[in-house]
Design an enzyme around this catalytic site. Structure first.
Site, PDB file in Angstrom:
ATOM      1  N   LYS A  97      41.194  46.254  44.130  1.00 19.28           N
ATOM      2  CA  LYS A  97      42.045  45.605  45.135  1.00 19.28           C
ATOM      3  C   LYS A  97      43.520  45.880  44.845  1.00 19.28           C
ATOM      4  O   LYS A  97      44.301  46.151  45.760  1.00 19.28           O
ATOM      5  CB  LYS A  97      41.758  44.108  45.165  1.00 19.28           C
ATOM      6  CG  LYS A  97      40.410  43.784  45.795  1.00 19.28           C
ATOM      7  CD  LYS A  97      39.955  42.351  45.538  1.00 19.28           C
ATOM      8  CE  LYS A  97      38.544  42.146  46.084  1.00 19.28           C
ATOM      9  NZ  LYS A  97      37.972  40.830  45.756  1.00 19.28           N
ATOM     10  N   GLN A 103      38.686  35.393  43.133  1.00 18.16           N
ATOM     11  CA  GLN A 103      37.572  36.312  42.899  1.00 18.16           C
ATOM     12  C   GLN A 103      36.323  35.544  42.474  1.00 18.16           C
ATOM     13  O   GLN A 103      36.362  34.722  41.571  1.00 18.16           O
ATOM     14  CB  GLN A 103      37.949  37.336  41.816  1.00 18.16           C
ATOM     15  CG  GLN A 103      36.902  38.383  41.543  1.00 18.16           C
ATOM     16  CD  GLN A 103      36.653  39.281  42.739  1.00 18.16           C
ATOM     17  OE1 GLN A 103      37.585  39.757  43.392  1.00 18.16           O
ATOM     18  NE2 GLN A 103      35.380  39.533  43.045  1.00 18.16           N
ATOM     19  N   ASP A 157      39.861  36.530  52.545  1.00 16.57           N
ATOM     20  CA  ASP A 157      38.447  36.788  52.299  1.00 16.57           C
ATOM     21  C   ASP A 157      37.592  36.277  53.458  1.00 16.57           C
ATOM     22  O   ASP A 157      36.441  36.693  53.622  1.00 16.57           O
ATOM     23  CB  ASP A 157      37.992  36.099  51.007  1.00 16.57           C
ATOM     24  CG  ASP A 157      37.880  37.070  49.830  1.00 16.57           C
ATOM     25  OD1 ASP A 157      37.810  38.290  50.085  1.00 16.57           O
ATOM     26  OD2 ASP A 157      37.858  36.614  48.677  1.00 16.57           O
TER      27      ASP A 157
END
Length: 304
Positions: A53, A97, A120
């Protein structure tokens, strides 16, 4: 023989488009998209995902920051870091995460992220917006699947689509996106009786369950489009003879290989188009996460 749908190629196209939009956003509005990532613990796979990322952010000209927290970090410490990122005008996208250590309440953490910075797309508000077809952030992997199909000019409207897997972050959002594109959607899961009877009628078959080789050639309709989201690491000692021969180079060089949930060698003989593993849906996930972050920055700058 099926045509390969290359996520590597399509994601590179998307990142190039994002890079040009970022230049224009900086020039016109003085806004540089920023992504804040919170990584808790030492999970090896999570470290790789976060590094990818960060690399993606660098490629397109984003600001990228990662807060690395120890495995024994408390919920309060994580929530405090979320609050810090959310209070910054230069951070337009925020993600934690997953997976989190077992002592952390995942939902409590995810719900603390503002839906307007939840790139997300995991917050219930964004999932609700997806259901009601309102503007919001769509989880990156399902969004990537639809983007691949559209860029490959694969017709979705009016097609029979079967989604194998019904997780909150992939299966259910992907089924909803297909439905929003006017496909007739069937959702299958671990308790589905006679899976083959549902997959063999699918014009578009999407699979995300984490079980290597689940979908065999005789479960696929002739000429179907097959999207394999699964990614499974198989070590040499666990591989059968067929896989050892097919991925001989991987096993010799790395001692392991990555495969999907679909038996690729059988499926490519039946399908009209298929995503490989690796190099299929995986690269699209990063590209669509970057796209969500760009959208957030544009909204912040007053661009819709």
């Amino acid at each position: 023989m099926a045509e390969l749908i290359s996520g590597i190629r399509i994601s590179a196209e998307i990142k190039n488009e994002i890079k040009e939009e970022v230049k224009e956003l900086v020039r016109v509005k003085g806004v540089k998209p920023g992504l804040g990532v919170i990584l808790v613990g030492e999970d090896p796979a999570s470290k790789v995902y976060v590094a990818n990322k960060q690399k993606g952010c660098e490629e397109v000209g984003f600001l990228s920051e990662t807060a690395r927290m120890p495995t024994d970090a408390t919920e309060e410490q994580i929530l405090r870091q979320i609050k810090l990122y959310q209070g910054r005008d230069d951070i337009h996208g925020l993600l934690v995460q997953l997976p989190l250590p077992p002592h952390i309440n995942k939902n409590k953490i995810l719900y603390a992220i503002s839906p307007d910075k939840d790139v997300d797309g995991f917050h219930p508000v964004n999932l609700g917006r997806l259901v009601s077809r309102q503007e919001g952030f769509v989880p990156a992997t399902p969004a990537g699947v639809i983007e691949m199909l559209k860029r490959e000019k694969i017709e979705i409207k009016g097609k029979n689509a079967t989604m194998v897997g019904h997780s909150e972050i992939i299966g259910k959002p992907c089924a909803l996106l297909l439905l929003n594109e006017w496909a007739t959607v069937t959702v299958c899961h671990i308790e589905t009786a006679d899976l083959k009877s549902h997959t063999r009628g699918a014009d578009i078959l999407v699979v995300a369950v984490g079980e290597p080789g689940l979908i065999r050639g005789d479960m696929i309709k002739e000429g179907a489009v097959v999207v394999d989201i699964g990614i499974n690491r198989i070590t040499k000692d666990k591989a059968d003879k067929k896989l050892l021969e097919w991925r001989k180079e991987d096993f010799e060089n790395k001692g392991a290989t990555l495969v999907g949930d679909v038996d690729f060698q059988e499926a490519e003989l039946k399908a009209s188009a298929i995503t490989p593993v690796p190099g299929g849906v995986g690269p699209m996930t990063i590209a669509m996460l970057l796209n969500n972050t760009l959208l957030s920055a544009k909204r912040y700058a007053g661009i819709r």
